[in-house]
Design a protein around this motif. Structure first.
Motif, short mmCIF file in Angstrom:
data_model
loop_
_atom_site.label_atom_id
_atom_site.label_comp_id
_atom_site.label_asym_id
_atom_site.label_seq_id
_atom_site.Cartn_x
_atom_site.Cartn_y
_atom_site.Cartn_z
N ALA A 165 -18.90 3.39 -6.30
CA ALA A 165 -18.68 3.27 -4.65
C ALA A 165 -17.31 2.68 -4.67
O ALA A 165 -16.84 2.58 -3.45
CB ALA A 165 -19.59 2.33 -4.14
N THR A 166 -16.32 2.23 -5.61
CA THR A 166 -15.22 1.60 -5.54
C THR A 166 -14.11 2.77 -4.99
O THR A 166 -14.11 3.67 -5.59
CB THR A 166 -14.85 1.22 -6.86
N ASP A 167 -13.61 2.26 -3.81
CA ASP A 167 -12.76 3.35 -3.31
C ASP A 167 -11.39 2.68 -3.38
O ASP A 167 -11.13 1.78 -4.08
CB ASP A 167 -13.11 3.56 -1.85
N GLU A 168 -10.33 3.58 -2.64
CA GLU A 168 -8.70 3.11 -2.99
C GLU A 168 -8.65 1.75 -2.43
O GLU A 168 -7.60 1.17 -3.15
CB GLU A 168 -7.90 4.38 -2.43
N SER A 169 -9.01 1.46 -1.50
CA SER A 169 -8.95 0.07 -0.79
C SER A 169 -9.38 -0.93 -1.53
O SER A 169 -8.52 -2.13 -1.85
CB SER A 169 -9.48 -0.27 0.50
N VAL A 170 -10.50 -0.88 -2.51
CA VAL A 170 -10.92 -1.62 -3.46
C VAL A 170 -9.96 -1.86 -4.66
O VAL A 170 -9.63 -2.81 -5.06
CB VAL A 170 -12.41 -1.54 -3.74
N TYR A 171 -9.62 -0.58 -4.89
CA TYR A 171 -8.61 -0.51 -6.03
C TYR A 171 -7.39 -1.32 -5.90
O TYR A 171 -6.79 -2.01 -6.73
CB TYR A 171 -8.33 0.95 -6.48
N ASP A 238 -8.86 4.27 -20.93
CA ASP A 238 -9.44 3.93 -19.60
C ASP A 238 -10.93 4.42 -19.39
O ASP A 238 -11.62 3.78 -19.04
CB ASP A 238 -8.70 3.92 -18.30
N PHE A 239 -10.85 5.67 -19.76
CA PHE A 239 -11.91 6.65 -19.63
C PHE A 239 -13.17 6.01 -20.39
O PHE A 239 -14.25 5.76 -20.02
CB PHE A 239 -11.82 7.85 -19.87
N ARG A 240 -12.69 5.57 -21.85
CA ARG A 240 -13.47 5.26 -22.90
C ARG A 240 -14.12 4.04 -22.50
O ARG A 240 -15.41 3.51 -22.99
CB ARG A 240 -12.98 5.33 -24.51
N GLU A 241 -13.23 3.06 -21.97
CA GLU A 241 -13.61 1.53 -21.50
C GLU A 241 -14.22 1.61 -20.18
O GLU A 241 -14.47 0.61 -19.65
CB GLU A 241 -12.41 0.83 -21.53
N ARG A 242 -14.65 2.82 -19.55
CA ARG A 242 -15.34 2.95 -18.26
C ARG A 242 -14.60 2.21 -17.21
O ARG A 242 -15.28 1.53 -16.17
CB ARG A 242 -16.57 2.50 -18.44
N LYS A 243 -13.07 2.46 -17.00
CA LYS A 243 -12.40 1.70 -15.91
C LYS A 243 -12.18 2.70 -14.99
O LYS A 243 -11.65 3.87 -15.21
CB LYS A 243 -11.30 1.45 -16.30
N LEU A 244 -12.68 2.52 -13.61
CA LEU A 244 -12.24 3.40 -12.48
C LEU A 244 -11.06 3.23 -12.06
O LEU A 244 -10.62 2.13 -11.30
CB LEU A 244 -13.43 2.85 -11.55
N THR A 245 -10.03 3.90 -12.37
CA THR A 245 -8.70 3.62 -12.01
C THR A 245 -8.37 4.91 -10.96
O THR A 245 -9.25 5.87 -10.54
CB THR A 245 -7.61 3.81 -13.13
N ALA A 253 -13.85 11.13 -5.08
CA ALA A 253 -14.06 11.36 -3.59
C ALA A 253 -13.92 12.81 -3.44
O ALA A 253 -14.50 13.12 -2.28
CB ALA A 253 -12.63 10.81 -3.11
N LYS A 254 -13.67 13.63 -4.44
CA LYS A 254 -13.62 15.08 -3.93
C LYS A 254 -14.85 15.85 -4.76
O LYS A 254 -14.83 17.04 -4.69
CB LYS A 254 -12.35 15.90 -4.50
N ALA A 255 -15.64 14.81 -5.57
CA ALA A 255 -16.78 15.55 -6.50
C ALA A 255 -17.76 16.32 -5.60
O ALA A 255 -18.18 15.66 -4.57
CB ALA A 255 -16.97 14.48 -7.22
N ASP A 256 -18.24 17.39 -6.33
CA ASP A 256 -19.38 17.70 -5.89
C ASP A 256 -20.59 17.11 -6.64
O ASP A 256 -20.32 16.48 -7.34
CB ASP A 256 -19.57 19.32 -6.04
N ALA A 257 -22.06 17.75 -6.34
CA ALA A 257 -23.00 16.90 -6.88
C ALA A 257 -23.06 16.87 -8.43
O ALA A 257 -23.24 15.75 -9.18
CB ALA A 257 -24.29 17.34 -6.15
N GLU A 258 -22.52 17.86 -9.10
CA GLU A 258 -22.65 18.19 -10.48
C GLU A 258 -21.59 17.20 -11.05
O GLU A 258 -21.59 16.51 -12.05
CB GLU A 258 -22.27 19.48 -10.70
N GLU A 259 -20.35 17.46 -10.53
CA GLU A 259 -19.11 16.37 -10.99
C GLU A 259 -19.54 14.77 -10.83
O GLU A 259 -19.10 13.99 -11.51
CB GLU A 259 -17.92 16.73 -10.12
#
Length: 332
Positions: A165-171, A238-245, A253-259
């Protein structure tokens, strides 16, 4: 940009400010000493002497010079800024369970987590001792507020980093906290100690804020497309450390259900498998989020340069302008 390292703006600044930086380094070594706890200078020296660019203290020195300061306290403030930065690095490496920084083993790996946390606390305390010696209550307010903001940003990142749920404003709040707050404080106090006019102090704050944001966005982007030999980080850390950058936030934000299910499994739940990084990179490319992230970094760099127009003409002002370009030139 030429390949000659002497052309890099932070190297130009280091040359221009060489005498001041020597004084800062002497003060740092003096104040990180401890008569009763030799572990403190051992741990601190490992990080302080690791060959970092000393960018933040140079920003303080540059701001003071641009505003015509001729007193001694810009040295104290530059050392304060470096102590705050070093303290946060010691704490960050414990929180992130990092094993390497600037190509060397981290303090928590060489010693232990307890030593890293406690020495970081000591450096924070030393930073407050240094800033009080300036007898400037505005300086104390700016740097103490920045210290609180940095800690707040780190705590926010803990809760936001693995939450889809983290969006660009939180980032942006996280980045302003953990990175930009010290950049903007570093530049602002240089103007304050020099007694600069309000509009110049604001310009210095705005420059540091925008530069810090551009710097962090560029760093986050390089994690997905950088050269490990240059950045000191492996692609996908960052991906391996599970960081949402930002690149991933834009992709979600552009992902479909599978993504979205893929991001939920790999980031939120941490169930990563062989090939997941390649798939993540494919999704970032599919939605063109790397280019969009780069554009954001470039925009913040432009804002930083625009802020400089309110400052007096000075060779260091030109170097700060070039520094903003250099931060994002890494992305081309």
């Amino acid at each position: 940009m030429k390949n000659d390292v002497r052309q890099k703006p932070h190297d130009q600044m280091a040359s221009y400010l060489a005498d001041d930086m020597a004084a800062v380094n002497d003060l740092i070594r003096d104040r990180m000493a401890s008569e009763h706890a030799p572990r403190i200078p051992e741990v601190t020296a490992h990080l302080v002497e690791a060959g970092g660019k000393r960018l933040r203290p140079m920003l303080t020195l540059a701001a003071a010079h641009i505003c015509g300061y001729d007193g001694p306290y810009h040295i104290h403030l530059a050392a304060t800024v470096e102590f705050i930065h070093t303290a946060t690095l010691l704490h960050d490496d414990v929180v992130d369970e990092s094993g390497q920084r600037r190509g060397r083993p981290t303090a928590n790996l060489l010693w232990d987590n307890k030593s890293s946390v406690l020495v970081g606390d000591y450096l924070f305390a030393r930073s407050f001792q240094l800033m009080t010696e300036t007898n400037n209550i505005r300086v104390l307010a700016i740097l103490s507020n920045a210290s609180a903001t940095i800690a707040e940003g780190e705590v926010l990142q803990l809760t936001a980093a693995q939450n889809l749920a983290t969006d660009e404003s939180v980032y942006l709040k996280v980045v302003r906290g953990k990175t930009a707050a010290l950049f903007s404080a570093a530049t602002e106090v240089g103007g304050v100690v020099a007694g600069a006019p309000v509009e110049q102090i604001k310009a210095l704050y705005d420059y540091g804020d925008a530069l810090g944001i551009a710097f962090q966005i560029a760093d986050d982007l390089l994690d997905y497309q950088g050269d490990a030999g240059v950045t000191g980080k492996n692609v996908g850390d960052d991906f391996r450390e599970r960081k949402l950058t930002l690149p991933v936030i834009k992709a979600i934000a552009k992902a479909d259900a599978e993504e979205r299910a893929f991001w939920t499994r790999t980031i939120e739940k941490g169930r990563q498998e062989d090939g997941d990084l390649d798939h993540a990179l494919a999704l970032l490319n599919k939605h063109d989020t790397l280019s969009a992230t780069r554009a954001d970094a470039m925009e913040w760099a432009e804002q930083a340069k625009d802020a400089l127009h309110a400052l007096p003409d000075h060779p260091l002002r030109g170097m700060l302008h070039d520094l903003a370009d250099y931060v994002v030139a890494r992305l081309t």
